[in-house]
Each structure stands twice: as structure tokens, then as C-alpha cells.
Write an enzyme that holds these catalytic residues in place. Structure first.
Site, short mmCIF file in Angstrom:
data_model
loop_
_atom_site.label_atom_id
_atom_site.label_comp_id
_atom_site.label_asym_id
_atom_site.label_seq_id
_atom_site.Cartn_x
_atom_site.Cartn_y
_atom_site.Cartn_z
N GLY A 179 -8.48 3.58 6.59
CA GLY A 179 -9.66 4.40 6.40
C GLY A 179 -10.94 3.74 6.85
O GLY A 179 -12.00 4.38 6.84
N GLU A 180 -10.85 2.47 7.31
CA GLU A 180 -12.08 1.78 7.71
C GLU A 180 -12.75 2.42 8.92
O GLU A 180 -13.94 2.18 9.16
CB GLU A 180 -11.78 0.31 8.02
CG GLU A 180 -11.42 -0.54 6.81
CD GLU A 180 -9.91 -0.64 6.61
OE1 GLU A 180 -9.48 -1.60 5.94
OE2 GLU A 180 -9.18 0.24 7.11
N HIS A 232 -7.72 -10.11 -3.02
CA HIS A 232 -7.77 -10.06 -1.56
C HIS A 232 -8.82 -11.06 -1.10
O HIS A 232 -9.97 -11.00 -1.51
CB HIS A 232 -8.14 -8.64 -1.11
CG HIS A 232 -8.64 -8.54 0.29
ND1 HIS A 232 -7.89 -7.99 1.31
CD2 HIS A 232 -9.84 -8.90 0.85
CE1 HIS A 232 -8.59 -8.02 2.43
NE2 HIS A 232 -9.77 -8.56 2.18
N HIS A 242 0.87 -1.18 0.00
CA HIS A 242 0.00 0.00 0.00
C HIS A 242 0.91 1.24 0.00
O HIS A 242 1.07 1.90 1.02
CB HIS A 242 -0.93 -0.03 1.21
CG HIS A 242 -1.96 -1.11 1.14
ND1 HIS A 242 -3.20 -0.95 0.54
CD2 HIS A 242 -1.93 -2.40 1.59
CE1 HIS A 242 -3.88 -2.07 0.62
NE2 HIS A 242 -3.13 -2.97 1.25
N TYR A 271 -10.65 -2.67 -3.98
CA TYR A 271 -11.52 -3.74 -3.49
C TYR A 271 -12.78 -3.89 -4.35
O TYR A 271 -13.31 -4.98 -4.49
CB TYR A 271 -12.00 -3.40 -2.07
CG TYR A 271 -11.14 -3.89 -0.93
CD1 TYR A 271 -9.79 -4.18 -1.09
CD2 TYR A 271 -11.69 -4.04 0.34
CE1 TYR A 271 -9.02 -4.59 -0.03
CE2 TYR A 271 -10.93 -4.45 1.42
CZ TYR A 271 -9.59 -4.73 1.23
OH TYR A 271 -8.84 -5.14 2.30
N ARG A 321 -16.12 -6.23 3.56
CA ARG A 321 -15.78 -4.93 2.96
C ARG A 321 -15.79 -4.98 1.44
O ARG A 321 -15.56 -3.96 0.79
CB ARG A 321 -14.41 -4.49 3.45
CG ARG A 321 -14.33 -4.18 4.93
CD ARG A 321 -12.88 -4.06 5.38
NE ARG A 321 -12.19 -5.34 5.33
CZ ARG A 321 -10.89 -5.50 5.54
NH1 ARG A 321 -10.13 -4.44 5.77
NH2 ARG A 321 -10.35 -6.70 5.50
N THR A 354 -9.36 -1.01 0.63
CA THR A 354 -10.75 -0.65 0.92
C THR A 354 -11.11 0.72 0.37
O THR A 354 -12.20 0.92 -0.18
CB THR A 354 -10.98 -0.63 2.45
OG1 THR A 354 -10.46 -1.84 3.02
CG2 THR A 354 -12.45 -0.53 2.77
N HIS A 388 -3.39 -13.27 1.11
CA HIS A 388 -3.89 -13.38 2.49
C HIS A 388 -4.46 -14.77 2.76
O HIS A 388 -5.38 -14.93 3.57
CB HIS A 388 -4.97 -12.34 2.81
CG HIS A 388 -4.65 -10.94 2.40
ND1 HIS A 388 -3.38 -10.41 2.44
CD2 HIS A 388 -5.47 -9.93 1.94
CE1 HIS A 388 -3.43 -9.15 2.03
NE2 HIS A 388 -4.66 -8.84 1.71
N ASP A 427 1.97 -6.74 2.52
CA ASP A 427 0.78 -5.94 2.79
C ASP A 427 1.15 -4.67 3.56
O ASP A 427 0.33 -4.09 4.27
CB ASP A 427 -0.25 -6.75 3.57
CG ASP A 427 -1.66 -6.15 3.54
OD1 ASP A 427 -1.94 -5.35 2.63
OD2 ASP A 427 -2.47 -6.47 4.42
#
Length: 391
Positions: A79-80, A205, A73, A140, A173, A109, A234, A293
Site C-alpha cells: 500500500g505504500e 520492525h 502478512h 507500524y 514509515r 504500514t 529484519h 515476512d
């Protein structure tokens, strides 16, 4: 215009090390770099007198292909929990300090406040700082955000775009894409990549939902899409998913990507534990990769799906898990290197340039000490990191 320091720099670099793994061990201990690529490998290479060469002697270090992290990233994830929980961007120094020469940037996300355009700008910024950086278009969600308004055009016209990702499945998500939507997207990526001369993978993901890898199993069983087009990541999120990943890899001769979670709940779900488990289940090492990640969020949710907190992932765990695989003799060094170099290069379609130390390949080299700690990192022949601060 070329910066003055680049104009004055020697045109050749000669590395002299103690050992060299290409990833297989070689007799060579000298590596000659010219124009960003490996020009020659050998012992006691002689450069004609007067040639503009920079000599770097490190007889106590081992040269290996610089590492490749296919899931970073780079603009920050998160930001969740609202705008105050956005993760920071990663720096070129943080990347190179782990011996990593190549990264692939992803959106997660948040495909709203962050965009593919932001991601592309960051990727180009990292390139300007010496890192070999690429990106996935999309995020996502479905339909995926793109640079040109079309996935195929992104692949065809944007050199840095090498696939689509990270598209979320089996996660609360995600956009809960239908099976036909997944098949359509993967098909579009395949054709766009063919037109661009790229591998064009779809980087998935996988969350902790009950469907697990079922959408990908159905995709490969019900369509003509080849397994090399699809990379689930993942897969060590929980034990049942890891078991399913082993079955998936064996059934379809497919590759799976293990995440070096630094918050793994169980030892067996760490990057080290997951790779060890997959190998014991008979998954060929060539079908396993590892990624960090890093700078993504590690959010926590309660049983109702409510956000309750998060931490920021780091790439230091990737290095620690990989080192442990070698130190505890789960894999010898030459085979372990593939997890974070050669196998990753093949998965991404970069294997004709990266992931090996061989004549004509990009001069992406990491120098390791006897404890497997990166001491120097070179990308396209330029030293982008030295632990002792050398220029």
C-alpha cells in the site's frame, strides 16, 4: 455441528517414518496421534485390533516439528504506493506447502485500509482451514490500532492475540515514537499478557534508519523490561544493523529475528548469510530465529523517500535459506530446526505445546524428504498438505 467427513474419520493416526527429530534425533520411528496431540512415540507401536486408526507409512521421510513463521502478512501488506499496490492475502495451502503449521499474522504500514478486525477474521479463517494461526494487535504506528480500544484488553480477551506488532522504529514509515512511548507500550503489553497468561512479546520492525536498535537498547538498559519481551525483526536489513544485532543479542542475552529476504542486496544479508554471520559472532543459536515476512511488500524508495516500485515477499525463500544452512553444514539438522520451530515457540510463549515432538504436545508434524523438501504437513493431527495430493 461436526461435518460428516470428520465424524467418519478415524480417531487415531499412526505415522511410521524413517527418522524422527524432536528436534534431537530419536530412536523412535512411530508417532501416534490422538485428539490432535502426540499420544506416544516409539518403534513398532501396536494398536489393538478394532481400534479406529489411520495408518500413514512413509519410511523414506523424516518427521520434524512443523515450522512456525512468526511474521506473516496474512491479509497482505503493501500500500505504500497507493491502493493499487496492496499485496494479496496468503492461503492456507501456501503456508502448509512450506511445512509451516503455525503463523502469526501482522499488520504493517497500512493500518488504515486494513485493521486488526480484518486480521482477526483472516486468522480465524486460517484456523478453520487447519492452520494454527495467531496475531499481533497493532501495526507500524503509535498509538496502535486495536480490537477493543486497548492493548491490554486485546491480550486479555482475544485468545488469538499473543503480542503487539509490528511496531516500526528507525524507519521513515514509522510514527517516530518517543522513547517514553515505546516504554509505555511495552509495559502495557507485559501487564496485559501477565493477566492473560501469555508471553506477550512486542515484535519490532526495524528499518534502515540511522538509529538502528538504539531505542531497544535504551529500553532494556533504562527500564526493568526483560529482554524476552522484545523481539526485533529484519535485523539483516544492512550490514551495520546486523553487526548491531549481534552486539545487542550478546549484551542483553536477547533474541533477534532474521528475515529471509528474497531481494537481499548482498549474499551476507540473506537469511542464510545473516544466520551464518550471527553464529560466527558468537550469538547462541538459541537466540536466533528466522521468519518470512511473506505477502508483505518489498518496496523501493529513492534517496528522498519517494516510492518507486515494489514486489511481494514469499515464504519460499525462508525454506530455501533454512535448507541451505543444513546442506552447507552451517548447522546440523537438529540445531537448525530451532530457527523455525523450537526457538520460535519459546519466543512466542507457545513452547509448552509447539516446537517439539513429544508426548502431550500438539501433533504439528512436517515430513521431509532427503532433500529437506516438505512432503506432508500435519497440524493438530490433521494432514493439511500432501505434495502428492493425498487427502
Amino acid at each position: 455441528m461436526m461435518p460428516p467427513e470428520d465424524r467418519d474419520a478415524p480417531l487415531l493416526t499412526l505415522l511410521r517414518v524413517g527418522r524422527l527429530f524432536a528436534p534431537e534425533p530419536l530412536e523412535a520411528t512411530d508417532l501416534l496421534i490422538a485428539d490432535g496431540r502426540i499420544a506416544a512415540l516409539g518403534r513398532d507401536l501396536v494398536i489393538p485390533e478394532g481400534w479406529p486408526v489411520r495408518l500413514i507409512e512413509a519410511p523414506e521421510l523424516t518427521a520434524v516439528p512443523a515450522f512456525i513463521d512468526q511474521h506473516v502478512h496474512v491479509t497482505g501488506g503493501g500500500g505504500e504506493g497507493g491502493c493499487g499496490t496492496r499485496c494479496p492475502e496468503i492461503t492456507a495451502q501456501e503456508i502448509a506447502a512450506m511445512g509451516i503449521g503455525t503463523v502469526v499474522g501482522v499488520l504493517g504500514t497500512d493500518g488504515i485500509s486494513r485493521s486488526p478486525a480484518d486480521l482477526l477474521a483472516k486468522v480465524r479463517g486460517l484456523r478453520a482451514e487447519g492452520i494454527a494461526a495467531y496475531m499481533y494487535t497493532g501495526s507500524y504506528r503509535v498509538p496502535p490500532p486495536t480490537l477493543t480500544g486497548d492493548v491490554q484488553r486485546d491480550l486479555a480477551w482475544i485468545p488469538e492475540v499473543i503480542g503487539l506488532g509490528e511496531l516500526a522504529i528507525s524507519d521513515h514509515r514509522s510514527s517516530q515514537p518517543r522513547q517514553d512511548e515505546i516504554a509505555r507500550l511495552v509495559s502495557e503489553v507485559r501487564v496485559g499478557a501477565m493477566l492473560a497468561g501469555k508471553r506477550g512479546i512486542c515484535h519490532f520492525h526495524v528499518g534502515d534508519g540511522k538509529r538502528g536498535l538504539e531505542p531497544l537498547r535504551r529500553l532494556l538498559a533504562e527500564t526493568e523490561i526483560p529482554a524476552e519481551q522484545v523481539i526485533p525483526t529484519h535485523v539483516n536489513r544492512h550490514r551495520a544493523l546486523l553487526e548491531e544485532a549481534a552486539d545487542y543479542a550478546l549484551a542483553f542475552n536477547a533474541s533477534v529475528d532474521v528475515t529471509a529476504f528474497d531481494d537481499a542486496d548482498e549474499e551476507d544479508l540473506s537469511g542464510f548469510g545473516a544466520v551464518s554471520f550471527l553464529l560466527k559472532r558468537g550469538v547462541p543459536v538459541e537466540r536466533i530465529t528466522m521468519s518470512s515476512d511473506c505477502n508483505g511488500s518489498l518496496p523501493e524508495f529513492d534517496t528522498q523517500g519517494n516510492y518507486i516500485g515494489m514486489r511481494v515477499a514469499r515464504n519460499t525463500t525462508l525454506m530455501a535459506d533454512w535448507q541451505r544452512l543444513v546442506r552447507e553444514e552451517v548447522l546440523p539438522l537438529d540445531q537448525a530446526l530451532g530457527l523455525i520451530s523450537g526457538h520460535v515457540a519459546r519466543v512466542l510463549g507457545l513452547h509448552e505445546r509447539k516446537g517439539r515432538l513429544a508426548t502431550g504436545f500438539d501433533a504439528d508434524v512436517t515430513l521431509l524428504d532427503s532433500d529437506l523438501q516438505p512432503q506432508q504437513t500435519f497440524v493438530s493431527g490433521k494432514r493439511v498438505y500432501a505434495r502428492d495430493g493425498s487427502p
